[in-house]
Enzyme design. Structure first.
Site, PDB file in Angstrom:
ATOM      1  N   TYR A  53       0.840  -1.199   0.000  1.00  0.00           N
ATOM      2  CA  TYR A  53       0.000   0.000   0.000  1.00  0.00           C
ATOM      3  C   TYR A  53       0.870   1.243   0.000  1.00  0.00           C
ATOM      4  O   TYR A  53       2.038   1.208   0.388  1.00  0.00           O
ATOM      5  CB  TYR A  53      -0.964   0.010   1.191  1.00  0.00           C
ATOM      6  CG  TYR A  53      -0.301   0.208   2.541  1.00  0.00           C
ATOM      7  CD1 TYR A  53      -0.119   1.485   3.067  1.00  0.00           C
ATOM      8  CD2 TYR A  53       0.130  -0.877   3.299  1.00  0.00           C
ATOM      9  CE1 TYR A  53       0.481   1.678   4.309  1.00  0.00           C
ATOM     10  CE2 TYR A  53       0.717  -0.699   4.541  1.00  0.00           C
ATOM     11  CZ  TYR A  53       0.898   0.584   5.041  1.00  0.00           C
ATOM     12  OH  TYR A  53       1.491   0.772   6.268  1.00  0.00           O
ATOM     13  N   CYS A  54       0.298   2.345  -0.447  1.00  0.00           N
ATOM     14  CA  CYS A  54       0.985   3.628  -0.480  1.00  0.00           C
ATOM     15  C   CYS A  54      -0.075   4.728  -0.479  1.00  0.00           C
ATOM     16  O   CYS A  54      -1.265   4.448  -0.294  1.00  0.00           O
ATOM     17  CB  CYS A  54       1.905   3.736  -1.692  1.00  0.00           C
ATOM     18  SG  CYS A  54       1.047   3.547  -3.271  1.00  0.00           S
ATOM     19  N   THR A  55       0.310   5.963  -0.712  1.00  0.00           N
ATOM     20  CA  THR A  55      -0.622   7.079  -0.575  1.00  0.00           C
ATOM     21  C   THR A  55      -1.793   6.977  -1.541  1.00  0.00           C
ATOM     22  O   THR A  55      -2.952   6.932  -1.127  1.00  0.00           O
ATOM     23  CB  THR A  55       0.102   8.417  -0.781  1.00  0.00           C
ATOM     24  OG1 THR A  55       1.202   8.505   0.121  1.00  0.00           O
ATOM     25  CG2 THR A  55      -0.848   9.588  -0.535  1.00  0.00           C
ATOM     26  N   ILE A  82      -4.047   4.469   0.192  1.00  0.00           N
ATOM     27  CA  ILE A  82      -4.614   4.854   1.485  1.00  0.00           C
ATOM     28  C   ILE A  82      -5.751   5.846   1.301  1.00  0.00           C
ATOM     29  O   ILE A  82      -6.741   5.823   2.049  1.00  0.00           O
ATOM     30  CB  ILE A  82      -3.514   5.464   2.377  1.00  0.00           C
ATOM     31  CG1 ILE A  82      -2.385   4.465   2.600  1.00  0.00           C
ATOM     32  CG2 ILE A  82      -4.089   5.925   3.715  1.00  0.00           C
ATOM     33  CD1 ILE A  82      -1.089   5.105   3.092  1.00  0.00           C
ATOM     34  N   CYS A 116       2.795   1.446  -4.806  1.00  0.00           N
ATOM     35  CA  CYS A 116       2.567   0.021  -4.579  1.00  0.00           C
ATOM     36  C   CYS A 116       2.295  -0.711  -5.887  1.00  0.00           C
ATOM     37  O   CYS A 116       2.513  -1.917  -5.981  1.00  0.00           O
ATOM     38  CB  CYS A 116       1.456  -0.217  -3.566  1.00  0.00           C
ATOM     39  SG  CYS A 116      -0.089   0.636  -3.855  1.00  0.00           S
TER      40      CYS A 116
END
Length: 299
Positions: free
Chosen positions: A191-193, A220, A198
């Site tokens: 996961y990432c912003t 996210i 990702c």
């Protein structure tokens, strides 16, 4: 009243002439008084822009007119404000550049994209599908943070693995070092912003023998829009603009610890020592303490 908005966006698609895209986006954004950062490569586009709502909407209509970008996922959030000239106060200027990578893992030769996005990436999970996976697999599932460690200091998924990274370029070396080989038999959710890091990270992990890799679709941001602070996310979301971070609700947990006093804070700041390019989690009262501690550590 002016309505400041910020958009976060990316699209992976083969681009034959990245510099032509740069000139188009630079001139379009400038004409609409938008500020922010856009990176373009032969693999696609990645950016965040801020400005008045009508101007951002005009940009979006033009952006989606380009076939490669018509299905790009655009994430909206509230901006802090506009200055007297109508420019976003969250960005100091407009920057539009061509780079080898639109997210810098230091492995441009590995990345392959087609009209559907990254080739060989992890299976996409919507926020709802993520919860279904957790219901089915429970503690087997490993959340793997695809951001820099500082970002995770103020917000992350519960029990996530957070690699010790200062920059995105650190990931490849860590994966190849064997530090996470114990995870190769487990279901991993990267996961990432907003989803872009990702998407690439999941392909790099699969290429290095991680067998069951997923990516959180929309990152996210999309998860927070769906579940706020009543799901698996804890803390604040670090953002790369003047806001510093955003929260998904009025009851977001504060999980960051000030490097100076140890108190709870979600604030991040650059080291006051101009020779230092690092950022830290630090409360307003400890900026000077931080500088002293950093100098002592360096000496």
């Amino acid at each position: 009243m002016p309505t400041p908005k910020i958009v976060l966006f990316y699209a992976f698609a083969p681009l034959a002439d990245p510099d032509a895209i740069r000139l188009w986006q630079r001139d379009l954004c400038a004409s609409l008084q938008l500020r922010g950062r856009i990176l373009i490569s032969e693999h696609g586009i990645n950016g965040t822009l801020g400005g008045d709502l009508p101007a951002v909407k005009k940009w979006l209509r033009r952006f989606r007119d380009y076939p490669a970008f018509k299905d790009a996922d655009i994430k909206w959030s509230e901006g802090s404000g506009l200055d007297a000239d109508g420019f976003s106060t969250d960005f100091p200027k407009l920057s539009v550049k061509v780079r080898d990578e639109i997210v810098s893992f230091g492995a441009p030769g590995e990345l392959a994209v087609n009209d559907h996005g990254v080739v060989g990436g992890g299976a996409r999970l919507s926020p709802e599908q993520l919860h279904e996976l957790m219901d089915e697999r429970g503690d087997e599932v490993v959340f793997f943070d695809g951001r820099n460690a500082l970002e995770a200091d103020i917000g992350r998924f519960r029990n996530a693995v957070v690699p010790d990274t200062d920059t995105t370029r650190d990931f490849v070396g860590l994966l190849e070092s064997g530090a996470y080989d114990d995870l190769k038999g487990k279901p991993i959710v990267t996961y990432c912003t907003g989803g872009i890091r990702c998407e690439v990270l999941s392909s790099l992990m699969i290429a290095r023998g991680f067998g069951e890799v997923y990516q959180l679709e929309g990152g996210i941001v999309r998860y927070g829009e769906k579940y706020g602070d009543d799901g698996l996310w804890e803390g604040s979301l670090y953002v790369f603009d003047g806001r510093g971070s955003i929260d998904f609700s009025d009851h977001a947990a504060v999980i960051g610890e000030c490097i100076g006093c140890g108190g709870a804070t979600k604030r991040t700041a650059n080291c006051p020592d101009l020779s230092c390019r690092r950022q830290f989690v630090v409360c307003e009262n400890c900026d000077v303490v931080l500088c002293d501690e950093h100098r002592a550590h360096a000496s």
